[in-house]
Each structure stands twice: as structure tokens, then as C-alpha cells.
Design a protein around this motif. Sequence first.
Motif, mmCIF file in Angstrom:
data_model
loop_
_atom_site.group_PDB
_atom_site.id
_atom_site.type_symbol
_atom_site.label_atom_id
_atom_site.label_comp_id
_atom_site.label_asym_id
_atom_site.label_seq_id
_atom_site.Cartn_x
_atom_site.Cartn_y
_atom_site.Cartn_z
ATOM 1 N N ASN A 34 0.813 -1.223 0.000
ATOM 2 C CA ASN A 34 0.000 0.000 0.000
ATOM 3 C C ASN A 34 0.841 1.265 0.000
ATOM 4 O O ASN A 34 0.313 2.375 -0.021
ATOM 5 C CB ASN A 34 -0.939 0.021 1.214
ATOM 6 N N THR A 35 2.152 1.093 0.025
ATOM 7 C CA THR A 35 3.058 2.235 -0.012
ATOM 8 C C THR A 35 4.309 1.831 -0.773
ATOM 9 O O THR A 35 4.452 0.662 -1.172
ATOM 10 C CB THR A 35 3.414 2.689 1.421
ATOM 11 N N GLY A 36 5.196 2.783 -1.003
ATOM 12 C CA GLY A 36 6.419 2.495 -1.737
ATOM 13 C C GLY A 36 7.651 2.651 -0.882
ATOM 14 O O GLY A 36 7.720 3.539 -0.032
ATOM 15 N N ASN A 37 8.629 1.788 -1.106
ATOM 16 C CA ASN A 37 9.913 1.889 -0.406
ATOM 17 C C ASN A 37 10.805 0.744 -0.890
ATOM 18 O O ASN A 37 10.413 -0.051 -1.753
ATOM 19 C CB ASN A 37 9.731 1.824 1.111
ATOM 20 N N ARG A 38 11.966 0.632 -0.283
ATOM 21 C CA ARG A 38 12.890 -0.445 -0.618
ATOM 22 C C ARG A 38 12.461 -1.731 0.084
ATOM 23 O O ARG A 38 12.039 -1.696 1.242
ATOM 24 C CB ARG A 38 14.310 -0.046 -0.178
ATOM 25 N N LEU A 78 4.453 -12.078 4.032
ATOM 26 C CA LEU A 78 5.170 -12.448 2.818
ATOM 27 C C LEU A 78 6.451 -11.639 2.642
ATOM 28 O O LEU A 78 7.454 -12.164 2.176
ATOM 29 C CB LEU A 78 4.257 -12.248 1.600
ATOM 30 N N ALA A 79 6.406 -10.349 2.976
ATOM 31 C CA ALA A 79 7.585 -9.489 2.783
ATOM 32 C C ALA A 79 7.444 -8.216 3.599
ATOM 33 O O ALA A 79 6.346 -7.836 4.031
ATOM 34 C CB ALA A 79 7.746 -9.151 1.297
ATOM 35 N N TYR A 80 8.616 -7.568 3.821
ATOM 36 C CA TYR A 80 8.667 -6.297 4.532
ATOM 37 C C TYR A 80 9.317 -5.247 3.630
ATOM 38 O O TYR A 80 10.250 -5.557 2.872
ATOM 39 C CB TYR A 80 9.528 -6.385 5.798
ATOM 40 N N LEU A 81 8.866 -4.012 3.765
ATOM 41 C CA LEU A 81 9.589 -2.871 3.220
ATOM 42 C C LEU A 81 10.478 -2.289 4.314
ATOM 43 O O LEU A 81 10.321 -2.588 5.504
ATOM 44 C CB LEU A 81 8.621 -1.799 2.715
ATOM 45 N N ASP A 82 11.416 -1.424 3.924
ATOM 46 C CA ASP A 82 12.259 -0.729 4.894
ATOM 47 C C ASP A 82 11.362 0.165 5.745
ATOM 48 O O ASP A 82 10.776 1.137 5.256
ATOM 49 C CB ASP A 82 13.307 0.113 4.143
ATOM 50 N N ASN A 83 11.239 -0.135 7.034
ATOM 51 C CA ASN A 83 10.257 0.554 7.870
ATOM 52 C C ASN A 83 10.814 0.963 9.230
ATOM 53 O O ASN A 83 10.063 1.120 10.203
ATOM 54 C CB ASN A 83 9.027 -0.330 8.068
ATOM 55 N N ASP A 84 12.117 1.164 9.318
ATOM 56 C CA ASP A 84 12.723 1.508 10.615
ATOM 57 C C ASP A 84 12.174 2.821 11.151
ATOM 58 O O ASP A 84 11.885 2.950 12.353
ATOM 59 C CB ASP A 84 14.249 1.602 10.480
ATOM 60 N N LEU A 112 0.391 3.226 9.213
ATOM 61 C CA LEU A 112 1.496 3.507 8.282
ATOM 62 C C LEU A 112 2.545 2.395 8.333
ATOM 63 O O LEU A 112 3.101 1.991 7.308
ATOM 64 C CB LEU A 112 2.136 4.851 8.610
ATOM 65 N N TYR A 113 2.800 1.902 9.542
ATOM 66 C CA TYR A 113 3.776 0.815 9.687
ATOM 67 C C TYR A 113 3.274 -0.471 9.030
ATOM 68 O O TYR A 113 4.030 -1.167 8.344
ATOM 69 C CB TYR A 113 4.060 0.592 11.173
ATOM 70 N N ASP A 114 2.001 -0.786 9.231
ATOM 71 C CA ASP A 114 1.432 -2.015 8.665
ATOM 72 C C ASP A 114 1.440 -1.999 7.138
ATOM 73 O O ASP A 114 1.446 -3.063 6.509
ATOM 74 C CB ASP A 114 -0.002 -2.221 9.165
ATOM 75 N N GLN A 115 1.440 -0.805 6.531
ATOM 76 C CA GLN A 115 1.476 -0.723 5.069
ATOM 77 C C GLN A 115 2.811 -1.189 4.494
ATOM 78 O O GLN A 115 2.916 -1.451 3.304
ATOM 79 C CB GLN A 115 1.191 0.708 4.623
#
Length: 357
Positions: free
Chosen positions: A70-74, A92-98, A162-165
Motif C-alpha cells: 500500500n506504499t512504496g519503499n525499498r 510475505l515481505a517487509y519494506l524498509d520501515n525503521d 502507516l507501519y502495517d502498510q
Amino acid sequence: MTRIVGYVLIALLFCNCKNEKTDFEEVSPTSNSASNPQVSVQVIEDQDFQQQILANGKVEAFKKGELRFNTGNRIAKINIRNGQRVRQGDILAYLDNDLLKNEVDRAQIALEKAEAQLVEEKINFGVSKLEESEINPKVLKNIKFKSGVQEAINVLENSRLLYDQTILRAPFSGVVANLDSRVGNFITSGDVFCTLISDDSMEVSFRVLEGELGAISLDQEVSIQPFNNAGDVSYTGKINEINPLIDQNGLIAIKALITSKEIQLYDGMNVKVLINYPIQDVVVVPKQALVLRSNREVVFTVDKGLSKWNYVTVAGENSSHYAIKEGVNVGDTIIVSGNLNLSHDARVNSTLVKENN
């Protein structure tokens, strides 16, 4: 004198040879006109005939989805691979969300401070020993407003959203496909991360001719066979959708839900679809009983040891039998083998065989 004796010996020798030839002809067997051909026969029985419609179809997953963040990132981490089976809710996968994780932690701390302030406000209002349900609603609202609890709750919920996205979860159980992304790739909300296919429910899409629509109805059973059907595997299904439009080729789109369990079919696989429907008032004969004579269809019967040539009218066929409208009747003895070069009124030796149903 010597010459006369010689003539006598020659004459006797000639007579003996002639007598020996005559004796051989007398003992040799008389030749038959021709040995009677050996044929196999069956008695036509009264039975139902199932006409078959054969169509080519394609297997589709009843539930299939292209999964996106639902959002864009690495992309920071991928937990799956193509062909892996996952359950609903699996990550299934994570985006960079630190940074977003840090915002959640800060919001949690802010909420805890606000809750501590709420306790003080309750003491100030003299309601610290009461449950919130026992406090006057207007007083309770004022207390929460002064403590900042409600605002802190909203901030925490927003930061968690926002984190869950940045976390992609399986919306349903299924098998992962078309996963091309790698850790470190940048992905946007418009990019497809992977495809998830549920093989719990599969259906097959196929088309039939306009003229065959009268033999098709909802909930009608169909047989489904893969093209690479080395082991004669067949699955069953039921028609669950009939598109009420006819395309420019005179074809109608049909879908059937596969009802067999433990199927070995995959999304996009090409299959054969067979639909059976009954034809009434016909005589059923094996396909090998019918031959062509003078470009017409013929079934041979046997009567008193003689083959009889019968022109027939074929009303339909399936994989193993013909439906005969006229020409032969129930109870007739028909020839099912040895009939390719047979002629009318030929005397035959017949062997009765049973049909393998």
C-alpha cells in the motif's frame, strides 16, 4: 523277340503309373469354396445413450490475486519463494520501515504519558475510585481531553497503520507465483509484488457451439481431462456459469467449478472438457460395429449363419458407441469384429462376446 518283350514292359510300367495317379486323386480331399470368415457378434441390448460434447478448456483458480504494497519503499525482507504454499495472514515481505517503527514506539510512549496524566486528572476531579462507566460522560470527556489520552490514541493508531502498510500479508491461503522482486529493489504501490493462487477451488473455462447450448444447463456434471493425460486421470466438475452472449464465432463461454478433491491441475493448464447428455429412442451399438459401404454407414447382422447388410442412420456418437435412429433393432445380433471386408449373405462362423461396459 527282345524288342517285343521291351514294349510289353514299357506298357506295364505306364499302366502302373496311371493307376497310382488315379488312386492319389481319389484320396485327396475335395476343396471348399472358401473357409467361412470368423466374426465376433453381440446382441443389441436396450440401454441409455449418452451423447458427448467435447471442448477445449483452460483451468483457472477460482480465487487469484495480484498482491501489492500500500506504499512504496525499498524491499527489506522476503519470506517466500515461487511455488510456496502460504496460509492466510502469513507475512510475505517487509519494506524498509525503521523510521515508521520508531514512530510507533514514540506514539506508544506518548500514550503511556497521557494515561498517567489521566490518573492525575481523575484524582483532581475526585473520581479516581470510580469505573469509567460510573463517571458522568461529560466529566469523563473533559478529563480525557485535558490528559491528552484520546489524541495519543489517535496518533498511535495512525502510526501503526502507516507501519502495517510496509508489511505484506497473505489475504487468503494459496500458492505463490510470479515473484520477481528481490531484496533491495524499490517498489511502489502500483507494482505487483507477486500473485497468490488458491488451489482449494479451481474452475475451467471453455466454449461450446451455439447449437449445443440446448444440451447444457447449470449444475450439469462435466468430465475434465488434462491433455498430458498419461494415466487416464479424469476429474469431475459442475457448470456454474453460462454467459448469455454469443461471440462473433457463434460460441458461448461456459465455466465449470471442479468438484474433485486432491486435483493435480494448475492455473492456466489446458484441458479437455466432456459433457454428457442423453438421447432418447435410439439403439446403441459399439463403434466397431459400423463400417462404410458405398459411402454409407452399414451395420452387419447375423441371420441363420449369414451376414446381413443393414444401412443405418446415426443420431449421435460418443467415445465408444453410436446412437442408431433406424436400421437395426434391440435384440438383433450384430457383428462387431471381422466385418471390414465382409459381404452381404456371406456365410460366417460367429462367436458371441459380451460388451465391456
